[in-house]
Design an enzyme around this catalytic site. Structure first.
Site, PDB file in Angstrom:
ATOM      1  N   HIS A  83      31.499  44.359  39.469  1.00  0.00           N
ATOM      2  CA  HIS A  83      31.881  43.043  38.962  1.00  0.00           C
ATOM      3  C   HIS A  83      32.052  43.122  37.458  1.00  0.00           C
ATOM      4  O   HIS A  83      31.249  43.726  36.765  1.00  0.00           O
ATOM      5  CB  HIS A  83      30.786  42.016  39.294  1.00  0.00           C
ATOM      6  N   ASP A 162      28.235  27.507  43.913  1.00  0.00           N
ATOM      7  CA  ASP A 162      28.817  28.075  42.690  1.00  0.00           C
ATOM      8  C   ASP A 162      30.197  27.495  42.426  1.00  0.00           C
ATOM      9  O   ASP A 162      30.546  27.216  41.278  1.00  0.00           O
ATOM     10  CB  ASP A 162      28.906  29.602  42.787  1.00  0.00           C
ATOM     11  N   ARG A 169      31.365  23.390  35.068  1.00  0.00           N
ATOM     12  CA  ARG A 169      31.035  24.119  33.830  1.00  0.00           C
ATOM     13  C   ARG A 169      32.296  24.375  33.016  1.00  0.00           C
ATOM     14  O   ARG A 169      32.288  24.297  31.787  1.00  0.00           O
ATOM     15  CB  ARG A 169      30.366  25.462  34.168  1.00  0.00           C
ATOM     16  N   SER A 184      25.340  32.611  38.708  1.00  0.00           N
ATOM     17  CA  SER A 184      26.665  32.494  39.328  1.00  0.00           C
ATOM     18  C   SER A 184      27.151  33.854  39.821  1.00  0.00           C
ATOM     19  O   SER A 184      27.572  34.010  40.974  1.00  0.00           O
ATOM     20  CB  SER A 184      27.635  31.901  38.294  1.00  0.00           C
ATOM     21  N   LYS A 188      26.795  35.471  44.036  1.00  0.00           N
ATOM     22  CA  LYS A 188      27.976  35.900  44.790  1.00  0.00           C
ATOM     23  C   LYS A 188      27.856  37.373  45.175  1.00  0.00           C
ATOM     24  O   LYS A 188      28.166  37.768  46.297  1.00  0.00           O
ATOM     25  CB  LYS A 188      29.249  35.655  43.972  1.00  0.00           C
TER      26      LYS A 188
HETATM   27  N1  URA Z   1      32.055  34.876  36.228  1.00  0.00           N
HETATM   28  C1  URA Z   1      31.396  34.224  37.211  1.00  0.00           C
HETATM   29  O1  URA Z   1      31.550  34.515  38.387  1.00  0.00           O
HETATM   30  N2  URA Z   1      30.554  33.233  36.860  1.00  0.00           N
HETATM   31  C2  URA Z   1      30.338  32.876  35.583  1.00  0.00           C
HETATM   32  O2  URA Z   1      29.548  31.997  35.342  1.00  0.00           O
HETATM   33  C3  URA Z   1      31.030  33.554  34.558  1.00  0.00           C
HETATM   34  C4  URA Z   1      31.887  34.566  34.918  1.00  0.00           C
END
Ligand code: URA
Length: 436
Positions: A83, A162, A169, A184, A188
Protein backbone atom coordinates in the site's frame (compact mmCIF):
# COMPACT_ATOMS: atom_id res chain seq x y z
CA UNK A 1 -26.67 5.52 26.97
CA UNK A 2 -23.94 7.17 24.91
CA UNK A 3 -24.58 10.18 22.71
CA UNK A 4 -22.36 11.52 19.87
CA UNK A 5 -22.17 14.96 21.50
CA UNK A 6 -20.58 13.38 24.59
CA UNK A 7 -17.84 11.89 22.40
CA UNK A 8 -17.29 15.15 20.53
CA UNK A 9 -16.94 17.07 23.80
CA UNK A 10 -14.65 14.46 25.32
CA UNK A 11 -12.27 14.51 22.35
CA UNK A 12 -12.50 18.28 21.97
CA UNK A 13 -11.38 18.61 25.59
CA UNK A 14 -8.44 16.25 25.08
CA UNK A 15 -9.95 13.12 26.66
CA UNK A 16 -9.25 9.49 25.81
CA UNK A 17 -12.04 7.34 24.37
CA UNK A 18 -13.05 4.05 25.95
CA UNK A 19 -13.48 0.92 23.76
CA UNK A 20 -17.28 1.25 24.16
CA UNK A 21 -17.21 4.83 22.91
CA UNK A 22 -15.23 3.93 19.79
CA UNK A 23 -17.43 0.93 19.02
CA UNK A 24 -20.52 3.10 19.55
CA UNK A 25 -19.25 5.76 17.13
CA UNK A 26 -18.49 3.26 14.35
CA UNK A 27 -21.79 1.41 14.90
CA UNK A 28 -23.72 4.67 14.71
CA UNK A 29 -21.81 5.58 11.54
CA UNK A 30 -22.31 2.17 9.89
CA UNK A 31 -26.03 2.09 10.65
CA UNK A 32 -26.53 5.56 9.19
CA UNK A 33 -27.67 7.02 12.53
CA UNK A 34 -24.70 9.38 12.93
CA UNK A 35 -25.29 12.83 11.46
CA UNK A 36 -22.54 14.03 9.10
CA UNK A 37 -22.15 17.28 11.09
CA UNK A 38 -21.50 15.31 14.26
CA UNK A 39 -18.98 13.04 12.59
CA UNK A 40 -17.29 16.11 11.05
CA UNK A 41 -17.03 17.77 14.48
CA UNK A 42 -15.56 14.58 16.00
CA UNK A 43 -13.06 14.22 13.14
CA UNK A 44 -11.88 17.79 13.65
CA UNK A 45 -11.56 17.19 17.40
CA UNK A 46 -9.39 14.14 16.60
CA UNK A 47 -7.36 16.20 14.14
CA UNK A 48 -6.51 18.68 16.90
CA UNK A 49 -6.28 16.37 19.92
CA UNK A 50 -5.04 13.14 18.29
CA UNK A 51 -5.59 9.61 19.58
CA UNK A 52 -3.13 7.39 21.42
CA UNK A 53 -2.02 3.97 20.14
CA UNK A 54 -4.74 2.15 22.08
CA UNK A 55 -7.52 4.33 20.69
CA UNK A 56 -6.11 4.06 17.15
CA UNK A 57 -6.03 0.27 17.48
CA UNK A 58 -9.60 0.16 18.74
CA UNK A 59 -10.74 2.42 15.92
CA UNK A 60 -9.02 0.16 13.37
CA UNK A 61 -10.68 -2.94 14.87
CA UNK A 62 -14.13 -1.34 14.96
CA UNK A 63 -13.71 -0.25 11.32
CA UNK A 64 -12.66 -3.78 10.24
CA UNK A 65 -15.74 -5.18 11.99
CA UNK A 66 -18.00 -2.67 10.25
CA UNK A 67 -18.04 -4.87 7.12
CA UNK A 68 -16.91 -8.06 5.37
CA UNK A 69 -13.45 -9.54 5.69
CA UNK A 70 -11.75 -11.42 2.86
CA UNK A 71 -10.76 -15.00 3.66
CA UNK A 72 -7.63 -15.89 1.68
CA UNK A 73 -7.08 -19.23 3.46
CA UNK A 74 -8.10 -21.22 0.36
CA UNK A 75 -5.00 -19.87 -1.43
CA UNK A 76 -1.73 -21.72 -0.78
CA UNK A 77 1.45 -19.85 0.02
CA UNK A 78 2.16 -16.47 1.57
CA UNK A 79 -0.42 -13.87 0.58
CA UNK A 80 1.16 -10.45 0.14
CA UNK A 81 -0.11 -6.92 -0.28
CA UNK A 82 1.36 -3.46 -0.59
CA UNK A 83 0.00 0.00 0.00
CA UNK A 84 1.21 3.48 -0.79
CA UNK A 85 -0.15 6.39 1.22
CA UNK A 86 -0.58 8.21 -2.07
CA UNK A 87 1.45 10.32 -4.39
CA UNK A 88 2.13 11.61 -7.87
CA UNK A 89 3.54 9.41 -10.64
CA UNK A 90 3.52 6.54 -8.15
CA UNK A 91 2.84 3.55 -10.37
CA UNK A 92 4.86 1.09 -8.27
CA UNK A 93 2.05 -1.49 -7.95
CA UNK A 94 2.13 -2.12 -11.72
CA UNK A 95 5.80 -3.06 -11.37
CA UNK A 96 5.93 -4.69 -7.93
CA UNK A 97 2.84 -6.93 -8.11
CA UNK A 98 3.91 -8.93 -11.21
CA UNK A 99 7.51 -9.26 -9.97
CA UNK A 100 6.41 -10.64 -6.60
CA UNK A 101 3.86 -12.98 -8.20
CA UNK A 102 6.50 -14.26 -10.64
CA UNK A 103 8.74 -14.94 -7.61
CA UNK A 104 6.05 -17.15 -6.06
CA UNK A 105 4.28 -14.67 -3.75
CA UNK A 106 0.47 -14.62 -3.95
CA UNK A 107 -0.57 -11.05 -4.63
CA UNK A 108 -4.22 -10.53 -3.65
CA UNK A 109 -4.62 -6.80 -3.84
CA UNK A 110 -7.56 -4.45 -3.55
CA UNK A 111 -6.79 -0.92 -4.66
CA UNK A 112 -8.40 2.49 -4.67
CA UNK A 113 -9.07 5.37 -7.03
CA UNK A 114 -7.27 8.69 -7.21
CA UNK A 115 -8.60 11.90 -5.75
CA UNK A 116 -7.24 15.44 -6.08
CA UNK A 117 -3.57 15.55 -7.02
CA UNK A 118 -2.93 11.85 -6.23
CA UNK A 119 -3.41 8.97 -8.64
CA UNK A 120 -5.11 5.63 -7.95
CA UNK A 121 -4.11 2.17 -9.18
CA UNK A 122 -7.64 1.29 -10.36
CA UNK A 123 -7.82 4.30 -12.67
CA UNK A 124 -4.43 3.35 -14.11
CA UNK A 125 -5.46 -0.28 -14.69
CA UNK A 126 -8.69 0.84 -16.36
CA UNK A 127 -6.61 2.76 -18.90
CA UNK A 128 -5.74 -0.66 -20.38
CA UNK A 129 -8.36 -1.41 -23.06
CA UNK A 130 -10.95 -3.94 -21.81
CA UNK A 131 -9.49 -4.24 -18.31
CA UNK A 132 -11.99 -5.09 -15.52
CA UNK A 133 -11.32 -4.27 -11.90
CA UNK A 134 -14.76 -5.13 -10.49
CA UNK A 135 -14.24 -8.87 -10.05
CA UNK A 136 -16.49 -10.80 -7.66
CA UNK A 137 -14.79 -12.23 -4.60
CA UNK A 138 -14.89 -15.74 -6.10
CA UNK A 139 -13.36 -14.55 -9.38
CA UNK A 140 -10.71 -12.71 -7.39
CA UNK A 141 -9.74 -15.75 -5.30
CA UNK A 142 -9.79 -18.04 -8.34
CA UNK A 143 -7.49 -15.73 -10.29
CA UNK A 144 -4.97 -15.53 -7.42
CA UNK A 145 -5.05 -19.34 -7.11
CA UNK A 146 -4.49 -19.71 -10.86
CA UNK A 147 -1.91 -17.03 -11.74
CA UNK A 148 -0.81 -15.72 -8.34
CA UNK A 149 -1.97 -12.19 -8.97
CA UNK A 150 -5.11 -10.05 -9.04
CA UNK A 151 -5.59 -6.33 -8.49
CA UNK A 152 -9.22 -5.32 -8.14
CA UNK A 153 -11.45 -2.66 -6.63
CA UNK A 154 -12.44 -2.85 -3.03
CA UNK A 155 -16.12 -3.73 -2.66
CA UNK A 156 -18.41 -1.36 -0.79
CA UNK A 157 -18.90 -4.07 1.85
CA UNK A 158 -15.24 -4.00 2.92
CA UNK A 159 -14.77 -1.45 5.72
CA UNK A 160 -17.88 0.58 4.80
CA UNK A 161 -17.14 2.85 7.78
CA UNK A 162 -13.97 4.03 5.99
CA UNK A 163 -15.84 4.96 2.83
CA UNK A 164 -18.23 7.19 4.78
CA UNK A 165 -15.52 8.65 6.98
CA UNK A 166 -13.04 9.28 4.17
CA UNK A 167 -15.64 11.12 2.05
CA UNK A 168 -16.27 13.49 4.95
CA UNK A 169 -12.58 13.88 5.86
CA UNK A 170 -11.88 14.86 2.28
CA UNK A 171 -14.23 17.85 2.48
CA UNK A 172 -13.59 18.91 6.09
CA UNK A 173 -9.79 19.31 6.12
CA UNK A 174 -9.26 16.23 8.30
CA UNK A 175 -7.39 13.86 5.97
CA UNK A 176 -3.87 14.54 7.29
CA UNK A 177 -4.30 13.12 10.77
CA UNK A 178 -1.96 10.27 11.79
CA UNK A 179 -4.51 8.16 13.74
CA UNK A 180 -7.21 8.67 11.10
CA UNK A 181 -4.91 7.71 8.20
CA UNK A 182 -3.46 4.76 10.15
CA UNK A 183 -6.92 3.37 11.00
CA UNK A 184 -8.20 3.99 7.45
CA UNK A 185 -5.27 2.29 5.72
CA UNK A 186 -4.79 -0.58 8.16
CA UNK A 187 -8.47 -1.46 8.50
CA UNK A 188 -8.61 -1.97 4.72
CA UNK A 189 -5.30 -3.84 4.53
CA UNK A 190 -6.18 -6.13 7.44
CA UNK A 191 -9.72 -6.79 6.14
CA UNK A 192 -8.17 -7.87 2.83
CA UNK A 193 -6.48 -10.73 4.65
CA UNK A 194 -2.83 -10.69 3.49
CA UNK A 195 -0.13 -12.33 5.64
CA UNK A 196 2.65 -9.93 4.63
CA UNK A 197 2.24 -6.23 3.88
CA UNK A 198 4.70 -3.58 2.71
CA UNK A 199 3.62 0.00 3.31
CA UNK A 200 5.13 2.82 1.27
CA UNK A 201 4.68 5.85 3.49
CA UNK A 202 5.32 9.07 1.61
CA UNK A 203 6.62 12.35 2.95
CA UNK A 204 7.18 15.71 1.26
CA UNK A 205 5.37 18.16 -0.98
CA UNK A 206 3.10 15.67 -2.77
CA UNK A 207 2.32 13.55 0.31
CA UNK A 208 -0.34 13.90 3.01
CA UNK A 209 2.50 13.98 5.54
CA UNK A 210 4.71 16.89 4.53
CA UNK A 211 7.28 16.30 7.30
CA UNK A 212 9.51 13.24 7.55
CA UNK A 213 9.00 12.86 11.32
CA UNK A 214 5.19 12.81 10.90
CA UNK A 215 5.51 10.19 8.16
CA UNK A 216 7.71 8.08 10.43
CA UNK A 217 5.17 8.30 13.25
CA UNK A 218 2.42 7.26 10.81
CA UNK A 219 4.56 4.35 9.56
CA UNK A 220 5.36 3.16 13.09
CA UNK A 221 1.70 3.37 14.08
CA UNK A 222 0.58 1.32 11.06
CA UNK A 223 3.33 -1.30 11.47
CA UNK A 224 2.39 -1.75 15.15
CA UNK A 225 -1.32 -2.15 14.29
CA UNK A 226 -0.53 -4.89 11.75
CA UNK A 227 1.91 -6.76 13.98
CA UNK A 228 -0.53 -6.76 16.87
CA UNK A 229 -2.76 -8.87 14.62
CA UNK A 230 -0.01 -11.31 13.68
CA UNK A 231 0.79 -9.95 10.24
CA UNK A 232 4.29 -9.37 8.87
CA UNK A 233 4.47 -5.64 8.16
CA UNK A 234 7.34 -3.46 6.96
CA UNK A 235 7.26 0.19 5.96
CA UNK A 236 9.39 2.29 3.64
CA UNK A 237 9.63 6.02 4.23
CA UNK A 238 10.00 7.43 0.75
CA UNK A 239 10.18 10.93 -0.66
CA UNK A 240 7.25 12.47 -2.50
CA UNK A 241 8.90 15.89 -2.86
CA UNK A 242 9.08 15.18 -6.59
CA UNK A 243 6.81 12.89 -8.61
CA UNK A 244 8.19 9.36 -8.39
CA UNK A 245 7.89 8.46 -12.06
CA UNK A 246 8.47 10.78 -15.01
CA UNK A 247 4.99 10.16 -16.49
CA UNK A 248 1.92 11.42 -14.67
CA UNK A 249 -1.50 10.34 -15.92
CA UNK A 250 -3.22 6.98 -16.12
CA UNK A 251 -2.20 5.41 -19.45
CA UNK A 252 1.13 7.25 -19.18
CA UNK A 253 1.86 5.57 -15.84
CA UNK A 254 0.92 2.14 -17.19
CA UNK A 255 3.25 2.86 -20.13
CA UNK A 256 6.11 3.72 -17.74
CA UNK A 257 5.51 0.59 -15.61
CA UNK A 258 5.52 -1.63 -18.71
CA UNK A 259 8.72 0.02 -19.95
CA UNK A 260 10.42 -0.66 -16.61
CA UNK A 261 9.43 -4.32 -16.83
CA UNK A 262 10.77 -4.32 -20.42
CA UNK A 263 14.10 -3.02 -19.08
CA UNK A 264 13.79 0.26 -20.99
CA UNK A 265 13.94 2.61 -17.97
CA UNK A 266 17.01 1.48 -16.08
CA UNK A 267 18.20 3.45 -13.05
CA UNK A 268 15.10 5.67 -12.71
CA UNK A 269 13.72 6.56 -9.26
CA UNK A 270 10.50 4.64 -9.93
CA UNK A 271 12.46 1.54 -10.89
CA UNK A 272 14.67 1.75 -7.78
CA UNK A 273 11.79 2.19 -5.31
CA UNK A 274 9.66 -0.50 -6.99
CA UNK A 275 12.53 -3.04 -7.04
CA UNK A 276 13.39 -2.40 -3.39
CA UNK A 277 9.79 -2.80 -2.19
CA UNK A 278 9.42 -5.89 -4.39
CA UNK A 279 12.59 -7.37 -2.84
CA UNK A 280 11.14 -6.92 0.66
CA UNK A 281 7.91 -8.66 -0.34
CA UNK A 282 9.84 -11.48 -2.04
CA UNK A 283 11.86 -11.94 1.15
CA UNK A 284 8.74 -11.81 3.35
CA UNK A 285 7.06 -14.49 1.23
CA UNK A 286 10.16 -16.68 1.31
CA UNK A 287 11.43 -16.91 4.87
CA UNK A 288 15.11 -17.68 5.04
CA UNK A 289 16.00 -15.72 1.91
CA UNK A 290 18.52 -12.93 2.51
CA UNK A 291 17.43 -9.46 1.36
CA UNK A 292 20.39 -9.24 -1.02
CA UNK A 293 19.38 -12.56 -2.60
CA UNK A 294 15.80 -11.26 -2.92
CA UNK A 295 17.14 -8.15 -4.71
CA UNK A 296 19.04 -10.34 -7.16
CA UNK A 297 15.97 -12.47 -7.71
CA UNK A 298 13.95 -9.34 -8.52
CA UNK A 299 16.51 -8.19 -11.09
CA UNK A 300 16.61 -11.67 -12.65
CA UNK A 301 12.81 -11.96 -12.81
CA UNK A 302 12.62 -8.68 -14.71
CA UNK A 303 15.55 -9.33 -17.06
CA UNK A 304 14.22 -12.80 -17.94
CA UNK A 305 10.86 -11.29 -18.97
CA UNK A 306 8.94 -13.33 -16.35
CA UNK A 307 7.54 -10.22 -14.65
CA UNK A 308 6.26 -8.76 -17.94
CA UNK A 309 4.71 -12.14 -18.77
CA UNK A 310 2.97 -12.14 -15.37
CA UNK A 311 1.60 -8.65 -15.92
CA UNK A 312 0.27 -9.83 -19.30
CA UNK A 313 -1.35 -12.85 -17.61
CA UNK A 314 -3.11 -10.58 -15.13
CA UNK A 315 -4.30 -8.18 -17.83
CA UNK A 316 -5.67 -11.08 -19.89
CA UNK A 317 -7.34 -12.74 -16.88
CA UNK A 318 -9.14 -9.46 -16.14
CA UNK A 319 -10.35 -9.03 -19.73
CA UNK A 320 -7.72 -6.53 -20.86
CA UNK A 321 -5.62 -6.40 -24.01
CA UNK A 322 -2.29 -7.99 -23.03
CA UNK A 323 -0.72 -6.78 -26.27
CA UNK A 324 -0.04 -3.47 -24.48
CA UNK A 325 2.93 -5.28 -22.87
CA UNK A 326 4.55 -5.74 -26.31
CA UNK A 327 3.37 -2.44 -27.70
CA UNK A 328 2.53 0.21 -25.06
CA UNK A 329 1.34 2.53 -27.88
CA UNK A 330 -1.86 0.46 -27.86
CA UNK A 331 -2.74 2.34 -24.66
CA UNK A 332 -5.02 5.39 -25.13
CA UNK A 333 -3.09 8.31 -26.66
CA UNK A 334 -3.95 12.01 -26.33
CA UNK A 335 -4.70 14.05 -29.47
CA UNK A 336 -2.31 16.92 -28.68
CA UNK A 337 1.23 17.05 -27.30
CA UNK A 338 2.10 20.52 -26.04
CA UNK A 339 5.60 21.51 -24.91
CA UNK A 340 6.04 23.42 -21.65
CA UNK A 341 9.32 25.33 -21.89
CA UNK A 342 11.86 26.77 -19.45
CA UNK A 343 11.97 30.57 -19.14
CA UNK A 344 15.17 30.56 -17.15
CA UNK A 345 18.53 28.75 -17.32
CA UNK A 346 20.21 26.86 -14.46
CA UNK A 347 19.75 23.43 -12.91
CA UNK A 348 16.51 21.68 -12.09
CA UNK A 349 16.61 21.89 -8.29
CA UNK A 350 13.20 20.35 -7.66
CA UNK A 351 9.76 19.63 -9.06
CA UNK A 352 6.83 20.28 -6.72
CA UNK A 353 4.98 16.98 -6.75
CA UNK A 354 1.60 18.25 -5.57
CA UNK A 355 1.59 21.10 -8.10
CA UNK A 356 2.42 18.74 -10.96
CA UNK A 357 -0.30 16.35 -9.76
CA UNK A 358 -2.74 19.25 -9.69
CA UNK A 359 -1.73 20.32 -13.23
CA UNK A 360 -2.34 16.74 -14.45
CA UNK A 361 -5.72 16.82 -12.72
CA UNK A 362 -6.65 20.03 -14.62
CA UNK A 363 -5.86 18.20 -17.88
CA UNK A 364 -8.38 15.50 -16.86
CA UNK A 365 -6.01 12.84 -15.47
CA UNK A 366 -7.49 13.19 -11.98
CA UNK A 367 -10.71 14.13 -10.24
CA UNK A 368 -11.51 17.36 -8.48
CA UNK A 369 -14.58 15.69 -6.98
CA UNK A 370 -15.53 12.03 -6.74
CA UNK A 371 -18.09 12.50 -9.52
CA UNK A 372 -15.56 13.74 -12.13
CA UNK A 373 -14.80 11.45 -15.05
CA UNK A 374 -11.14 11.03 -15.87
CA UNK A 375 -9.55 10.85 -19.31
CA UNK A 376 -7.10 7.90 -19.33
CA UNK A 377 -4.96 9.30 -22.16
CA UNK A 378 -4.00 12.69 -20.75
CA UNK A 379 -1.26 13.80 -18.40
CA UNK A 380 2.26 15.14 -18.18
CA UNK A 381 5.61 13.69 -19.23
CA UNK A 382 8.56 15.24 -17.41
CA UNK A 383 11.42 15.72 -19.85
CA UNK A 384 14.17 16.85 -17.44
CA UNK A 385 15.36 15.10 -14.31
CA UNK A 386 16.16 16.75 -11.01
CA UNK A 387 19.77 17.94 -10.97
CA UNK A 388 20.09 18.25 -14.76
CA UNK A 389 21.12 21.55 -16.44
CA UNK A 390 18.33 23.53 -18.13
CA UNK A 391 18.57 26.06 -21.00
CA UNK A 392 16.06 28.84 -21.75
CA UNK A 393 13.46 27.47 -24.19
CA UNK A 394 14.22 23.84 -23.36
CA UNK A 395 11.16 21.60 -23.01
CA UNK A 396 10.66 20.81 -19.32
CA UNK A 397 7.49 18.79 -19.80
CA UNK A 398 5.15 17.60 -22.53
CA UNK A 399 1.45 17.97 -21.83
CA UNK A 400 -0.69 15.18 -23.30
CA UNK A 401 -4.02 16.90 -23.90
CA UNK A 402 -7.48 16.13 -25.28
CA UNK A 403 -9.97 18.65 -23.89
CA UNK A 404 -8.27 22.08 -23.73
CA UNK A 405 -10.85 23.73 -21.40
CA UNK A 406 -8.49 23.78 -18.41
CA UNK A 407 -5.18 23.85 -20.32
CA UNK A 408 -4.37 27.36 -19.08
CA UNK A 409 -5.02 26.38 -15.47
CA UNK A 410 -2.65 23.43 -15.91
CA UNK A 411 0.03 25.63 -17.48
CA UNK A 412 -0.37 28.25 -14.74
CA UNK A 413 0.11 25.54 -12.10
CA UNK A 414 3.21 24.24 -13.89
CA UNK A 415 4.87 27.68 -13.81
CA UNK A 416 5.31 27.30 -10.06
CA UNK A 417 6.32 23.64 -10.18
CA UNK A 418 9.84 23.68 -11.67
CA UNK A 419 12.48 25.14 -9.36
CA UNK A 420 15.43 26.24 -11.47
CA UNK A 421 18.47 27.00 -9.30
CA UNK A 422 21.92 28.43 -10.14
CA UNK A 423 23.93 25.40 -8.98
CA UNK A 424 23.51 21.64 -9.10
CA UNK A 425 22.53 20.13 -5.73
CA UNK A 426 23.32 16.68 -4.37
CA UNK A 427 20.50 14.16 -4.45
CA UNK A 428 19.05 12.32 -1.47
CA UNK A 429 18.10 8.61 -1.81
CA UNK A 430 14.35 8.23 -2.40
CA UNK A 431 13.84 5.66 0.38
CA UNK A 432 15.16 7.40 3.47
CA UNK A 433 14.41 4.65 5.97
CA UNK A 434 12.85 1.20 6.25
CA UNK A 435 10.94 0.04 9.32
CA UNK A 436 11.67 -3.68 9.44
N1 URA B 1 -5.21 6.54 2.07
C1 URA B 1 -6.21 5.92 2.74
O1 URA B 1 -6.64 4.84 2.38
N2 URA B 1 -6.72 6.53 3.83
C2 URA B 1 -6.27 7.72 4.27
O2 URA B 1 -6.76 8.19 5.27
C3 URA B 1 -5.23 8.37 3.57
C4 URA B 1 -4.71 7.74 2.47
Amino acid sequence: MLHPVQLILKKRNGGKHTPEEIRFLIEELSSGRLENYQLAAWLMAVWFRGMDDEETNLLTQAMIESGDQVDLSSIDGVKVDKHSTGGVGDGTTLVIAPIVAAAGGRVAKMSGRGLGHTGGTLDKLEAIPGMRVDLSQNEFLEQVRKIGLAVISQTGKLVPADGAMYALRDVTGTVDSIPLIAASVMSKKLACGADAIVLDVKFGHGAFMKEFEDARKLAETMVAIGRLRGRQVRAALSSMEEPLGSQIGNALEVDEGIRILRGERKGTGLEKVAYELAAHLVQMSNQGLELEAARQQVAQIVSSGQALQKLGDMIEAQGGDRRVCDDPLRLPQAAHKIAFKAEKAGYLGGLAAETIGTAAMWLGAGRRTKADKIDPAVGIVLEVEKGQPVQVGQTLATLHVNDQTHLQAAERALHGAFHIVPEARSQEPLIREMIL
